[in-house]
Design an enzyme around this catalytic site. Sequence first.
Site, PDB file in Angstrom:
ATOM      1  N   TRP A 177       0.813  -1.224   0.000  1.00 57.23           N
ATOM      2  CA  TRP A 177       0.000   0.000   0.000  1.00 57.23           C
ATOM      3  C   TRP A 177       0.837   1.261   0.000  1.00 57.23           C
ATOM      4  O   TRP A 177       0.478   2.248  -0.634  1.00 57.23           O
ATOM      5  CB  TRP A 177      -0.999  -0.029   1.157  1.00 57.23           C
ATOM      6  CG  TRP A 177      -2.059  -1.067   0.941  1.00 57.23           C
ATOM      7  CD1 TRP A 177      -2.250  -2.208   1.669  1.00 57.23           C
ATOM      8  CD2 TRP A 177      -3.047  -1.101  -0.108  1.00 57.23           C
ATOM      9  NE1 TRP A 177      -3.300  -2.930   1.147  1.00 57.23           N
ATOM     10  CE2 TRP A 177      -3.804  -2.273   0.058  1.00 57.23           C
ATOM     11  CE3 TRP A 177      -3.360  -0.249  -1.172  1.00 57.23           C
ATOM     12  CZ2 TRP A 177      -4.861  -2.624  -0.790  1.00 57.23           C
ATOM     13  CZ3 TRP A 177      -4.409  -0.595  -2.018  1.00 57.23           C
ATOM     14  CH2 TRP A 177      -5.157  -1.764  -1.824  1.00 57.23           C
ATOM     15  N   ASP A 202      -1.619   6.587   6.457  1.00 51.96           N
ATOM     16  CA  ASP A 202      -2.702   5.724   5.989  1.00 51.96           C
ATOM     17  C   ASP A 202      -2.996   4.721   7.104  1.00 51.96           C
ATOM     18  O   ASP A 202      -2.206   3.812   7.353  1.00 51.96           O
ATOM     19  CB  ASP A 202      -2.256   5.006   4.704  1.00 51.96           C
ATOM     20  CG  ASP A 202      -3.314   4.031   4.181  1.00 51.96           C
ATOM     21  OD1 ASP A 202      -4.354   3.860   4.822  1.00 51.96           O
ATOM     22  OD2 ASP A 202      -3.068   3.446   3.101  1.00 51.96           O
ATOM     23  N   LYS A 221     -12.263  -1.639   6.061  1.00 53.86           N
ATOM     24  CA  LYS A 221     -11.418  -2.612   6.743  1.00 53.86           C
ATOM     25  C   LYS A 221     -11.883  -2.773   8.182  1.00 53.86           C
ATOM     26  O   LYS A 221     -12.249  -3.842   8.615  1.00 53.86           O
ATOM     27  CB  LYS A 221      -9.951  -2.160   6.722  1.00 53.86           C
ATOM     28  CG  LYS A 221      -9.399  -1.861   5.332  1.00 53.86           C
ATOM     29  CD  LYS A 221      -9.211  -3.113   4.490  1.00 53.86           C
ATOM     30  CE  LYS A 221      -9.079  -2.829   2.999  1.00 53.86           C
ATOM     31  NZ  LYS A 221      -7.893  -2.101   2.598  1.00 53.86           N
TER      32      LYS A 221
HETATM   33  C1  LIG Z   1      -7.408  -1.476   1.421  1.00 53.36           C
HETATM   34  C2  LIG Z   1      -6.375  -0.444   1.616  1.00 53.36           C
HETATM   35  C3  LIG Z   1      -6.269   0.665   0.751  1.00 53.36           C
HETATM   36  C4  LIG Z   1      -7.186   0.853  -0.444  1.00 53.36           C
HETATM   37  O1  LIG Z   1      -8.502   1.077  -0.039  1.00 53.36           O
HETATM   38  P1  LIG Z   1      -9.686   1.347  -1.079  1.00 53.36           P
HETATM   39  O2  LIG Z   1     -10.741   1.895  -0.192  1.00 53.36           O
HETATM   40  O3  LIG Z   1     -10.026   0.042  -1.708  1.00 53.36           O
HETATM   41  O4  LIG Z   1      -9.216   2.338  -2.069  1.00 53.36           O
HETATM   42  C5  LIG Z   1      -5.295   1.592   1.023  1.00 53.36           C
HETATM   43  N1  LIG Z   1      -4.453   1.457   2.063  1.00 53.36           N
HETATM   44  C6  LIG Z   1      -4.529   0.407   2.910  1.00 53.36           C
HETATM   45  C7  LIG Z   1      -3.576   0.309   4.047  1.00 53.36           C
HETATM   46  C8  LIG Z   1      -5.482  -0.579   2.706  1.00 53.36           C
HETATM   47  O5  LIG Z   1      -5.554  -1.616   3.540  1.00 53.36           O
END
Ligand SMILES: *Cc1c(COP(=O)(O)O)cnc(C)c1O
Length: 362
Positions: A103, A173, A197
């Site tokens: 990511w 993030d 998530k």
């Molecule tokens: C799943 C995830 C993303 C992407 O998320 P989307 O909502 O599908 O764009 C980005 N960063 C992390 C750490 C993730 O687990």
Amino acid sequence: MNYQRTFNFSAGPAMMPEAVLEEIRDEMLNYRGSGMCVMEMSHRSAVFQTIVDEAEQDLRDLMGIPDNYKVLFIQGGATLQFSMIPMNLMKNGKAVYIETGAWSKKAIGEAKKVGEVIVAASSKDKNYSYIPDCSDLDIPEDTDYVYICENETIHGLTYQTLPNTKGHVLVSDQSSMFLSKPCNVSDYGMIYAGVQKNVGPAGMVVVIIREDLIRDDLENLPIYMQYKTHADNGSMYNTPNCWAIYCCGKVFKYLKSIGGLEAMNKLNEEKAKVMYDFLDNSKMFTGTVAKECRSLMNIPFVTESKELDAEVVAATKAAGYDNLKGHKSVGGLRASIYNAMPKEGVEALVDFLRKFEENYGK
Ligand SMILES: *Cc1c(COP(=O)(O)O)cnc(C)c1O
């Protein structure tokens, strides 16, 4: 209960608290006397405004978000933030990124389209199985921000201590760890998380951003891409993801009701311990991440062969433990045990794996 819920170990979308799903069910046809479902409701109605306001306030209470930070609900998932961050925050056109997995790598790729990216530390040399030392990074004076992915969902690693940014703005993030433990918001310039998530349904990201980072000199940037647009309009410049805001709001209230992020963290630590204790004592299964960097949320592990990995995945699925197949870049298996995964789910899985190991080849 006349139905059986699956212990779903998916990396996302993932489980939500059962109590929240039941409340949503009960309000489905008639939200609090409005005569309609939240899905059918105008985002300009007073009743929906109350839903947004409460969601924001409950999140502020949970995380202790200081008044000089805005809370924004934006569509486009966490992925859109890979672009919005450099477009909005690169004043000098330069940012430092830490590369720790899939990511952060994607975020680096998007930032490079906007400006200069300095990868000041990386764990690529060992297939992202550890967090590099970030206590004394080489950060140019005119760097606009330092970027991390605080919990790498695919590789299963997390930071124990935040990088020393030497006075620069930290952007994180937190998608796969959001609300899993207490967080000192003022350590960051911006935190963001795709909610599917660890919080609610897919299709929305929560952005927590310090007000002074929101610029008003970006007229040439598409209007939706400017943080200012969302901040000035209370996240309702256009129709927001009303459903996600409503469901996430319920999860925020639920987390408050169980004792907040301290209580959540305690439970998450207990759950992860069950899994890691098993892996550390197993002869068949091995965790893939350096001990001091292990995630509480995403736990990748392998056997000695791809064939056996596949056999275990099939056996777990048949036994009712879903989505344990590891990501293709790591292989093996991965158990994602977010906030809403009950401790009984982890215990049941470990029990199953232990028996699988004991009986294997007999
Ligand atoms: C799943 C995830 C993303 C992407 O998320 P989307 O909502 O599908 O764009 C980005 N960063 C992390 C750490 C993730 O687990």
